[in-house]
Design an enzyme around this catalytic site. Structure first.
Site, short mmCIF file in Angstrom:
data_model
loop_
_atom_site.label_atom_id
_atom_site.label_comp_id
_atom_site.label_asym_id
_atom_site.label_seq_id
_atom_site.Cartn_x
_atom_site.Cartn_y
_atom_site.Cartn_z
N ALA A 14 0.56 -1.36 -0.49
CA ALA A 14 0.14 0.25 0.00
C ALA A 14 0.46 1.68 -0.44
CB ALA A 14 -0.84 0.68 0.98
N PHE A 112 -10.00 -18.96 -5.32
CA PHE A 112 -9.58 -18.97 -3.83
C PHE A 112 -11.75 -18.54 -3.13
CE2 PHE A 112 -6.61 -16.40 -1.33
CZ PHE A 112 -5.47 -17.23 -2.03
N GLN A 225 -10.16 -11.40 11.41
CA GLN A 225 -10.15 -12.51 10.53
C GLN A 225 -8.98 -13.91 10.63
OE1 GLN A 225 -9.05 -13.22 6.12
NE2 GLN A 225 -11.14 -13.34 6.00
N HIS A 227 -7.99 -17.77 10.04
CA HIS A 227 -7.68 -18.21 8.45
C HIS A 227 -7.88 -20.34 8.70
CE1 HIS A 227 -6.00 -19.12 5.37
NE2 HIS A 227 -6.08 -18.00 4.33
N LEU A 237 1.04 -19.28 7.64
CA LEU A 237 -0.23 -19.54 6.64
C LEU A 237 0.11 -21.32 6.42
CD1 LEU A 237 -3.10 -18.27 6.08
CD2 LEU A 237 -1.55 -16.93 4.27
N THR A 239 -1.56 -20.99 2.72
CA THR A 239 -2.29 -20.51 1.24
C THR A 239 -3.91 -20.99 1.40
OG1 THR A 239 -2.94 -19.30 -0.37
CG2 THR A 239 -0.85 -21.36 0.14
N GLU A 240 -4.77 -20.12 0.97
CA GLU A 240 -6.25 -20.45 0.31
C GLU A 240 -5.75 -21.48 -0.56
OE1 GLU A 240 -9.53 -18.29 1.90
OE2 GLU A 240 -9.54 -17.99 0.18
N ARG A 271 -14.23 -17.63 4.16
CA ARG A 271 -13.07 -17.88 5.56
C ARG A 271 -13.21 -18.37 6.98
NH1 ARG A 271 -7.72 -14.47 3.79
NH2 ARG A 271 -7.09 -15.64 1.97
N HIS A 335 -5.51 -13.66 11.50
CA HIS A 335 -5.00 -13.74 10.10
C HIS A 335 -4.72 -12.45 10.10
CE1 HIS A 335 -3.70 -14.11 6.15
NE2 HIS A 335 -4.39 -14.51 6.13
N GLU A 359 -3.69 -2.75 5.10
CA GLU A 359 -4.25 -2.95 6.17
C GLU A 359 -4.98 -2.24 7.65
OE1 GLU A 359 -2.80 -7.13 6.91
OE2 GLU A 359 -4.58 -7.51 8.58
N ARG A 370 -13.32 -10.94 5.08
CA ARG A 370 -12.19 -10.18 3.88
C ARG A 370 -12.65 -12.20 3.33
NH1 ARG A 370 -7.13 -11.25 1.66
NH2 ARG A 370 -6.15 -11.95 3.69
N LEU A 376 -4.57 -7.66 -0.93
CA LEU A 376 -3.64 -7.32 -2.13
C LEU A 376 -4.49 -6.17 -3.09
CD1 LEU A 376 -1.25 -10.47 -2.77
CD2 LEU A 376 -1.43 -8.57 -0.84
C1 FAD Z 1 1.18 -15.21 5.86
C2 FAD Z 1 0.25 -14.18 4.85
C3 FAD Z 1 -0.30 -14.40 3.62
C4 FAD Z 1 -1.58 -13.31 3.16
N1 FAD Z 1 -1.32 -13.98 1.93
C5 FAD Z 1 -2.83 -12.87 1.43
C6 FAD Z 1 -2.72 -13.20 -0.61
O1 FAD Z 1 -2.28 -14.13 -0.82
N2 FAD Z 1 -3.52 -12.26 -0.66
C7 FAD Z 1 -4.00 -11.15 -0.71
O2 FAD Z 1 -4.54 -10.23 -0.83
N3 FAD Z 1 -3.66 -11.10 0.90
C8 FAD Z 1 -2.97 -11.27 2.06
N4 FAD Z 1 -2.13 -11.48 2.83
C9 FAD Z 1 -3.13 -10.12 3.53
C10 FAD Z 1 -2.13 -8.69 2.82
O3 FAD Z 1 -1.31 -10.64 2.52
C11 FAD Z 1 -1.64 -7.80 3.41
O4 FAD Z 1 -3.08 -7.66 4.28
C12 FAD Z 1 -1.53 -6.68 2.89
O5 FAD Z 1 -0.03 -7.70 2.17
C13 FAD Z 1 -0.46 -5.79 3.67
O6 FAD Z 1 0.46 -4.77 3.06
P1 FAD Z 1 0.08 -3.45 3.96
O7 FAD Z 1 1.07 -2.55 2.61
O8 FAD Z 1 -0.60 -2.49 4.70
O9 FAD Z 1 1.16 -3.44 4.76
P2 FAD Z 1 1.77 -4.83 5.03
O10 FAD Z 1 3.35 -5.04 4.06
O11 FAD Z 1 2.32 -4.95 6.37
O12 FAD Z 1 3.17 -2.99 5.22
C14 FAD Z 1 3.15 -2.34 6.42
C15 FAD Z 1 4.37 -1.02 6.46
O13 FAD Z 1 4.65 0.02 7.72
C16 FAD Z 1 5.68 -0.08 8.27
N5 FAD Z 1 5.47 0.24 10.07
C17 FAD Z 1 4.74 0.08 10.92
N6 FAD Z 1 4.70 0.75 11.96
C18 FAD Z 1 5.52 0.95 11.41
C19 FAD Z 1 5.95 2.78 12.37
N7 FAD Z 1 5.59 2.62 13.50
N8 FAD Z 1 7.45 3.47 11.74
C20 FAD Z 1 7.70 3.02 10.40
N9 FAD Z 1 7.07 2.61 9.86
C21 FAD Z 1 6.49 1.59 10.40
C22 FAD Z 1 6.01 -1.64 8.08
O14 FAD Z 1 7.77 -1.16 8.06
C23 FAD Z 1 5.96 -1.54 6.77
O15 FAD Z 1 6.86 -1.50 5.89
C24 FAD Z 1 -1.99 -12.37 3.44
C25 FAD Z 1 -0.93 -12.27 4.88
C26 FAD Z 1 -0.59 -13.02 5.36
C27 FAD Z 1 0.15 -12.62 7.49
#
Ligand code: FAD
Length: 558
Positions: A14, A112, A225, A227, A237, A239-240, A271, A335, A359, A370, A376
């Site tokens: 994100a 899925f 959620q 999983h 995890l 995966t689904e 889920r 999850h 997230e 979800r 993603l």
């Molecule tokens: C094992 C696993 C498998 C998954 N597989 C899928 C999938 O196949 N399909 C799907 O749709 N979803 C999946 N999900 C969910 C999905 O991956 C996540 O919801 C999504 O990637 C979150 O992305 P994000 O960019 O919001 O956060 P993140 O990728 O978690 O990034 C958060 C960022 O914030 C930074 N940060 C946090 N706190 C601070 C702070 N205090 N100061 C500075 N930086 C900070 C971190 O360093 C990081 O860079 C999965 C989740 C898990 C746990």
């Protein structure tokens, strides 16, 4: 002095997508507590949903998502996701995403849970890994300034407008203001509030806590959620995609138990439904050593190694099971957080100048549950939208905040950190953190009741009072990870309180929030979002109507 037009906190999918959306004539800073490619998005496995096949449609994606959300998702936000997702997949492909292919050479898509069409694009079972590296390349190309291994401790708010953050450089111990005309929080999930989770150690809900402390409400925090398939005893995890490729679930009697719970969709029900079914099987004594079994043997070695190579390795390494030869022992586990910082469809929060995406945010795509593959897609669609809107806002502002306001904020945070580093005696942080995780797991788990949750809230209040009395053994200023643990614990205890209050208040069962004392959905009273505000005396709750544009509420069956 650090000053940007747009500052993004978080370098997962994100955050990086938001940064890439900021036009190149503006200055963008991206701040992350870990190196960007170690952000938790890298762990995403199974795939990303978009109606890219001509025989599929965004309307069908919308319907599946609304039904999956148990009608709590906002339909305007879901419509944007589903309409814009195919274009974003094509944009990712043009950037160089190597999606797995079908026999005709097009983008392959798998089934899925909760989807009426095989709509999940994927890169084997390492989709997050592929996309994170792709967007990191784009971030470098965009020449964004990356503050890597900087931990954000507070937002800077000047006359009711967010104008930057205070952050701690882990490497040097420097505490600095990073000023900006607009800030986007993209800090990911909160899984570590619970004792066992599929989430990495860094998912501590920091961004939610930053916004919450600045007066922004957290929305729908009761919806956590679980999983259905996490590897026995580890929380890892599975995966689904394993069920999407054709895997079955069975119990100790060898029954495909989903027949009893979701006779049409079976293992590919949503889920919340599959997790509760697996949990019930285990609780009623039809489990195998506290697990049920996931069987992918019939897919054959070649397909397992091509489509699910990571699952193959994880099962062998962490459970000693070769999934080509034997079923995998799995159990439901924490999850994902459907709730988060309340935003509008541009990622804007109630605090001017502050945006959120991914997230940590709740634009309310997922409602009460979800669908796999939608998180993603949300990071990409809503990361892009939040980055663009933050850039538009920044363009309309002449200067960022005054140095005096920034200095005051830095002084406050320095005093907070100095307090943590001052010598004193008391219990270690880890003791409180582990107890908090256990309380959350035992009192706010898959099946909840008013009595258990009220007791859980009491325990959390007692734990909250212990947090300031905990002590650090490492009092150094350079790379002090124990200090980061302390700051993260402060975030988590706030977030746990919001989850607990929101869950206790919702007297119905909907999606992932399942209560034994209120076992049915109650649209008359609860077809609404929960908003949690932080006050000095605890959590204040209020509600907000759900946006229903196309699909009226109906019973959910799979
Ligand atoms: C094992 C696993 C498998 C998954 N597989 C899928 C999938 O196949 N399909 C799907 O749709 N979803 C999946 N999900 C969910 C999905 O991956 C996540 O919801 C999504 O990637 C979150 O992305 P994000 O960019 O919001 O956060 P993140 O990728 O978690 O990034 C958060 C960022 O914030 C930074 N940060 C946090 N706190 C601070 C702070 N205090 N100061 C500075 N930086 C900070 C971190 O360093 C990081 O860079 C999965 C989740 C898990 C746990």
């Amino acid at each position: 002095m650090f000053v940007h037009d747009v500052l993004i906190v978080g370098a997962g999918l994100a955050g990086m997508r938001a940064a890439v959306a900021v036009p190149s004539h503006l200055s963008v800073g991206v701040l992350s507590k870990v190196h960007p490619v170690r952000s938790h998005s890298v762990a995403a496995e199974g795939g990303i949903n978009a109606a890219v096949d001509p025989s599929d449609s965004w309307e069908s994606h919308l319907y599946d998502t609304v039904k999956g959300s148990d009608w709590l998702g906002d339909q305007d936000a879901i419509e944007i996701l589903c309409r814009e997702a195919p274009g974003d997949i094509m944009a990712l492909e043009r950037m160089g995403a190597l999606f797995s292919r079908n026999a005709e050479g097009g983008i392959a898509q798998r089934n899925f849970g909760g989807l009426g069409f095989p709509r999940t694009c994927f890169v084997a079972d390492r989709t997050g890994h592929a996309l994170v590296h792709l967007l990191y390349e784009q971030l470098l190309k965009r020449a964004a300034q990356v503050y890597e291994e900087w931990y954000t401790t507070a937002l800077i708010v000047d006359a009711g407008v967010c104008r930057g953050v205070v952050a701690l450089n882990l490497l040097t111990g420097e505490i600095a203001a990073i000023r900006a005309k607009a800030v986007v929080l993209a800090t990911g999930g909160l899984g570590r509030v619970y004792s066992v989770s599929t989430n990495g150690l860094i998912n501590t809900g920091d961004g939610m806590a930053l916004a919450y402390r600045a007066g922004v409400p957290l929305q729908d925090m009761e919806f956590i959620q679980f999983h259905p398939t996490t590897l026995k005893e580890t929380g890892i995890l599975i995966t689904e995609g394993a069920r999407g490729e054709g895997g079955f679930l069975f119990n100790a009697r060898g029954e495909r138990f989903m027949q009893r719970y979701a006779p049409k969709a079976m293992e590919l029900a949503s889920r919340d439904v599959v997790s509760r079914a697996a949990y019930q099987e285990i609780m009623e004594g039809r489990g195998v050593d506290g697990c049920v079994m996931l069987d992918i043997r019939h897919l054959g070695r070649a397909k397992i190694l091509e489509r699910l190579p990571q699952i193959y390795e994880l099962s062998k390494i962490y459970a000693g099971v070769d999934p080509v030869e034997a079923p995998i022992p799995i159990t439901p586990g924490v999850h994902y957080s459907m709730g988060g910082i309340a935003t509008d469809i541009h990622g804007a929060t109630s605090l001017p100048g502050l945006f959120a995406a991914g997230e940590c945010a709740c634009v309310s795509i997922h409602g009460a549950n979800r669908l796999g593959g939608n998180a993603l897609m949300e990071t990409i669609v809503y990361g892009r939208r939040a980055g663009s809107r933050a850039a538009e806002v920044a363009e309309g502002i002449e200067t960022s905040t005054s140095a005096a306001v920034a200095d005051e904020a830095v002084a406050r945070e320095r005093a907070r950190i100095d307090r943590w580093l001052a010598p004193r005696t008391g219990e270690r942080i880890g003791v409180v953190r582990e107890e908090m995780g256990r309380v959350m797991a035992e009192h706010f788990g898959i099946l909840r009741s008013g009595e258990r949750m009220t007791e859980g809230e009491r325990k959390l209040s007692a734990l909250r009072a212990r947090v300031p009395e905990t002590v650090l053994q490492d009092r150094g200023r350079l790379f002090n990870m124990e200090l980061i643990d302390a700051l993260q614990l402060e975030s988590m205890i706030d977030i746990a309180g919001a989850i607990a209050a929101s869950a206790t208040a919702r007297t119905e069962s909907r999606g992932a929030h399942a209560r034994t004392d209120y076992p049915t959905r109650d649209d008359a009273n609860w077809l609404k979002h929960t908003l949690a505000f932080r006050t000095d005396t605890g959590v204040r709750l209020s509600g907000r109507p759900v946006t229903i544009t196309r699909i009226p509420p109906a019973e959910r069956r799979y």
